[in-house]
Design an enzyme around this catalytic site. Structure first.
Site, PDB file in Angstrom:
ATOM      1  N   GLY A  33      11.381  -2.601   5.586  1.00 41.34           N
ATOM      2  CA  GLY A  33      10.671  -3.882   5.623  1.00 41.34           C
ATOM      3  C   GLY A  33      10.192  -4.270   4.227  1.00 41.34           C
ATOM      4  O   GLY A  33      10.385  -5.406   3.774  1.00 41.34           O
ATOM      5  N   HIS A  34       9.583  -3.308   3.528  1.00 33.71           N
ATOM      6  CA  HIS A  34       9.121  -3.601   2.157  1.00 33.71           C
ATOM      7  C   HIS A  34      10.305  -3.924   1.243  1.00 33.71           C
ATOM      8  O   HIS A  34      10.220  -4.821   0.397  1.00 33.71           O
ATOM      9  CB  HIS A  34       8.384  -2.394   1.569  1.00 33.71           C
ATOM     10  CG  HIS A  34       7.116  -2.044   2.259  1.00 33.71           C
ATOM     11  ND1 HIS A  34       6.998  -0.944   3.079  1.00 33.71           N
ATOM     12  CD2 HIS A  34       5.900  -2.631   2.255  1.00 33.71           C
ATOM     13  CE1 HIS A  34       5.759  -0.879   3.545  1.00 33.71           C
ATOM     14  NE2 HIS A  34       5.079  -1.888   3.067  1.00 33.71           N
TER      15      HIS A  34
ATOM     16  N   HIS B  10       9.147   1.229   3.377  1.00 34.71           N
ATOM     17  CA  HIS B  10      10.279   1.329   4.307  1.00 34.71           C
ATOM     18  C   HIS B  10      11.161   0.098   4.118  1.00 34.71           C
ATOM     19  O   HIS B  10      10.899  -0.744   3.236  1.00 34.71           O
ATOM     20  CB  HIS B  10       9.765   1.451   5.737  1.00 34.71           C
ATOM     21  CG  HIS B  10       8.728   0.442   6.110  1.00 34.71           C
ATOM     22  ND1 HIS B  10       9.007  -0.906   6.211  1.00 34.71           N
ATOM     23  CD2 HIS B  10       7.395   0.564   6.358  1.00 34.71           C
ATOM     24  CE1 HIS B  10       7.916  -1.552   6.538  1.00 34.71           C
ATOM     25  NE2 HIS B  10       6.901  -0.696   6.619  1.00 34.71           N
TER      26      HIS B  10
ATOM     27  N   SER C 165       6.755  -0.456  10.254  1.00 29.99           N
ATOM     28  CA  SER C 165       5.389  -0.328   9.769  1.00 29.99           C
ATOM     29  C   SER C 165       5.192   1.099   9.283  1.00 29.99           C
ATOM     30  O   SER C 165       5.769   2.038   9.847  1.00 29.99           O
ATOM     31  CB  SER C 165       4.412  -0.612  10.912  1.00 29.99           C
ATOM     32  OG  SER C 165       3.125  -0.113  10.590  1.00 29.99           O
TER      33      SER C 165
ATOM     34  N   GLY D 229       4.916  -9.987   4.235  1.00 32.82           N
ATOM     35  CA  GLY D 229       5.658  -9.860   5.481  1.00 32.82           C
ATOM     36  C   GLY D 229       5.006 -10.667   6.598  1.00 32.82           C
ATOM     37  O   GLY D 229       3.773 -10.698   6.717  1.00 32.82           O
TER      38      GLY D 229
ATOM     39  N   MET E   8       0.840  -1.202   0.000  1.00 32.51           N
ATOM     40  CA  MET E   8       0.000   0.000   0.000  1.00 32.51           C
ATOM     41  C   MET E   8       0.876   1.255   0.000  1.00 32.51           C
ATOM     42  O   MET E   8       0.422   2.340   0.375  1.00 32.51           O
ATOM     43  CB  MET E   8      -0.942  -0.002   1.203  1.00 32.51           C
ATOM     44  CG  MET E   8      -1.905  -1.200   1.145  1.00 32.51           C
ATOM     45  SD  MET E   8      -3.450  -0.918   2.018  1.00 32.51           S
ATOM     46  CE  MET E   8      -2.859  -0.571   3.655  1.00 32.51           C
ATOM     47  N   GLY E   9       2.137   1.096  -0.410  1.00 39.00           N
ATOM     48  CA  GLY E   9       3.010   2.250  -0.518  1.00 39.00           C
ATOM     49  C   GLY E   9       3.570   2.696   0.818  1.00 39.00           C
ATOM     50  O   GLY E   9       3.541   1.950   1.790  1.00 39.00           O
TER      51      GLY E   9
ATOM     52  N   GLN F 262      -2.829 -11.946   8.204  1.00 34.90           N
ATOM     53  CA  GLN F 262      -3.004 -11.703   6.766  1.00 34.90           C
ATOM     54  C   GLN F 262      -2.315 -12.798   5.956  1.00 34.90           C
ATOM     55  O   GLN F 262      -2.857 -13.309   4.968  1.00 34.90           O
ATOM     56  CB  GLN F 262      -2.427 -10.332   6.416  1.00 34.90           C
ATOM     57  CG  GLN F 262      -2.231 -10.096   4.928  1.00 34.90           C
ATOM     58  CD  GLN F 262      -1.868  -8.668   4.610  1.00 34.90           C
ATOM     59  OE1 GLN F 262      -2.707  -7.780   4.706  1.00 34.90           O
ATOM     60  NE2 GLN F 262      -0.628  -8.416   4.231  1.00 34.90           N
TER      61      GLN F 262
ATOM     62  N   ARG G 240       2.722   2.743   9.788  1.00 39.10           N
ATOM     63  CA  ARG G 240       2.005   3.476  10.839  1.00 39.10           C
ATOM     64  C   ARG G 240       2.946   3.996  11.923  1.00 39.10           C
ATOM     65  O   ARG G 240       2.540   4.815  12.744  1.00 39.10           O
ATOM     66  CB  ARG G 240       0.902   2.606  11.437  1.00 39.10           C
ATOM     67  CG  ARG G 240      -0.223   2.337  10.432  1.00 39.10           C
ATOM     68  CD  ARG G 240      -1.464   1.727  11.048  1.00 39.10           C
ATOM     69  NE  ARG G 240      -2.592   1.767  10.125  1.00 39.10           N
ATOM     70  CZ  ARG G 240      -3.014   0.725   9.391  1.00 39.10           C
ATOM     71  NH1 ARG G 240      -2.402  -0.433   9.471  1.00 39.10           N
ATOM     72  NH2 ARG G 240      -4.039   0.864   8.584  1.00 39.10           N
TER      73      ARG G 240
HETATM   74  O1  PAF Z   1      -0.073  -5.747   3.633  1.00 35.68           O
HETATM   75  C1  PAF Z   1      -0.505  -4.828   2.900  1.00 35.68           C
HETATM   76  O2  PAF Z   1       0.163  -3.819   2.649  1.00 35.68           O
HETATM   77  C2  PAF Z   1      -1.886  -4.930   2.295  1.00 35.68           C
HETATM   78  O3  PAF Z   1      -2.769  -5.531   3.180  1.00 35.68           O
HETATM   79  C3  PAF Z   1      -1.902  -5.634   0.935  1.00 35.68           C
HETATM   80  C4  PAF Z   1      -1.461  -7.087   1.049  1.00 35.68           C
HETATM   81  C5  PAF Z   1      -1.002  -4.896  -0.043  1.00 35.68           C
HETATM   82  C6  PAF Z   1      -3.331  -5.644   0.363  1.00 35.68           C
HETATM   83  O4  PAF Z   1      -3.806  -4.362   0.177  1.00 35.68           O
END
Ligand code: PAF
Length: 282
Positions: free
Chosen positions: A37-38, A35, A188, A150, A31-32, A156, A190
């Site tokens: 982690g991504h 950081h 995160s 992650g 979701m952009g 999730q 957030r």
């Molecule tokens: O983990 C996230 O950032 C979101 O839940 C995802 C998997 C991109 C779905 O919108």
């Protein structure tokens, strides 16, 4: 050179070409507001694939009516630069109409049973339906062989694994280890809502998870471990939504079972809600 695709129609011929060339597609949905982690997810995708695609889409259907959809941090330029610098081949920026051509309220929904009723799902009704729905659609557009999620969003990850198995998506789901700040706080998007004091206090979440693991491995009963964890979090100035030990494979009550477990915490500081978890092998 990273290429950017701003619609599903634009991405489609590229996917077909990769497939013709026999290239394995690795996918990192986000979701952009990216950081470290991504960025670590991209490196893991690269280990499993020939081309790495990342999507950035702030998905409205996974936010509750009182959640932070409107103020969720959007940083498109920094995201693109970070992705390009960390080995992303293609950035997919789908339009809302790509994912919700009939509008978000009138979308086909993917609803994974059972798991979404627990923990995060109980506190955020509809959240995991929104996640499963958008991920299923993104999978159809990107057609990856491998997708990386992650471990920080542990529930999730389980929801996605179950969806993939139940819908027969031919996609391997790879879990990426949690990347942490120096004080143990899980990275995160957030975290940027936190002021300095809150950020320091939030380090107690990981410290508590480590103590939960040590106590369980010493043989303390689950109920004691959970109660002590809540007390620790509150003593650190955090408001726990839950601090629990569950079976790692389905988040069920671990009872006396010997299988792998996971300790999970959700705690609030100010208006920010943070989640974290730790696997506990036996
Ligand atoms: O983990 C996230 O950032 C979101 O839940 C995802 C998997 C991109 C779905 O919108």
């Amino acid at each position: 050179m990273m290429r950017t695709f701003v619609s599903a129609a634009q991405l489609r011929p590229q996917v077909v070409q990769w497939q013709r060339e026999g290239r394995r597609i690795g996918f990192v949905p986000t979701m952009g507001n990216l950081h470290a982690g991504h960025h670590s997810l991209l490196a893991i995708a690269r280990e499993h694939a020939d081309v790495v695609v990342a999507s950035v889409f702030v998905n409205p259907t996974q936010f509750g009516p009182n959640e932070d959809f409107a103020r969720y941090p959007r940083t498109p330029e920094a995201d693109a630069a970070g992705l390009a610098a960390h080995g992303c081949d293609a950035l997919f920026l789908p339009a809302v109409e790509d994912l919700y051509p009939y509008g978000a309220a009138n979308s086909v929904k993917v609803s994974v049973p059972e798991l979404p009723d627990l923990l995060e799902g109980a506190i955020r009704p509809g959240h995991f339906d929104g996640v499963a729905t958008v991920v299923a659609k993104l999978f159809n557009m990107v057609q990856p062989q491998v997708a990386v999620f992650g471990q920080k969003d542990y529930q999730q990850l389980l929801v996605i694994r179950r969806m993939v198995r139940d819908l027969g998506h031919p996609i391997a789901i790879v879990a990426a280890p949690i990347v942490r700040e120096a004080n143990g706080l899980a990275m995160s998007s957030r975290n940027q809502y936190l002021d300095a004091g809150q950020r320091a206090r939030a380090g107690a979440i990981h410290a508590t998870l480590l103590r939960m693991r040590a106590a369980l491995l010493r043989g303390e009963p689950v109920a004691t471990v959970e109660a002590d964890a809540r007390t620790e979090l509150m003593a650190a100035g955090l408001a726990p939504d839950y601090a629990v030990v569950r079976r790692a494979d389905d988040l069920g009550d671990p009872g006396e079972s010997k299988g792998e477990k996971v300790a999970l915490i959700a705690a609030r500081t100010g208006t920010t809600r943070l989640i974290d978890n730790l696997l506990i092998g036996t």
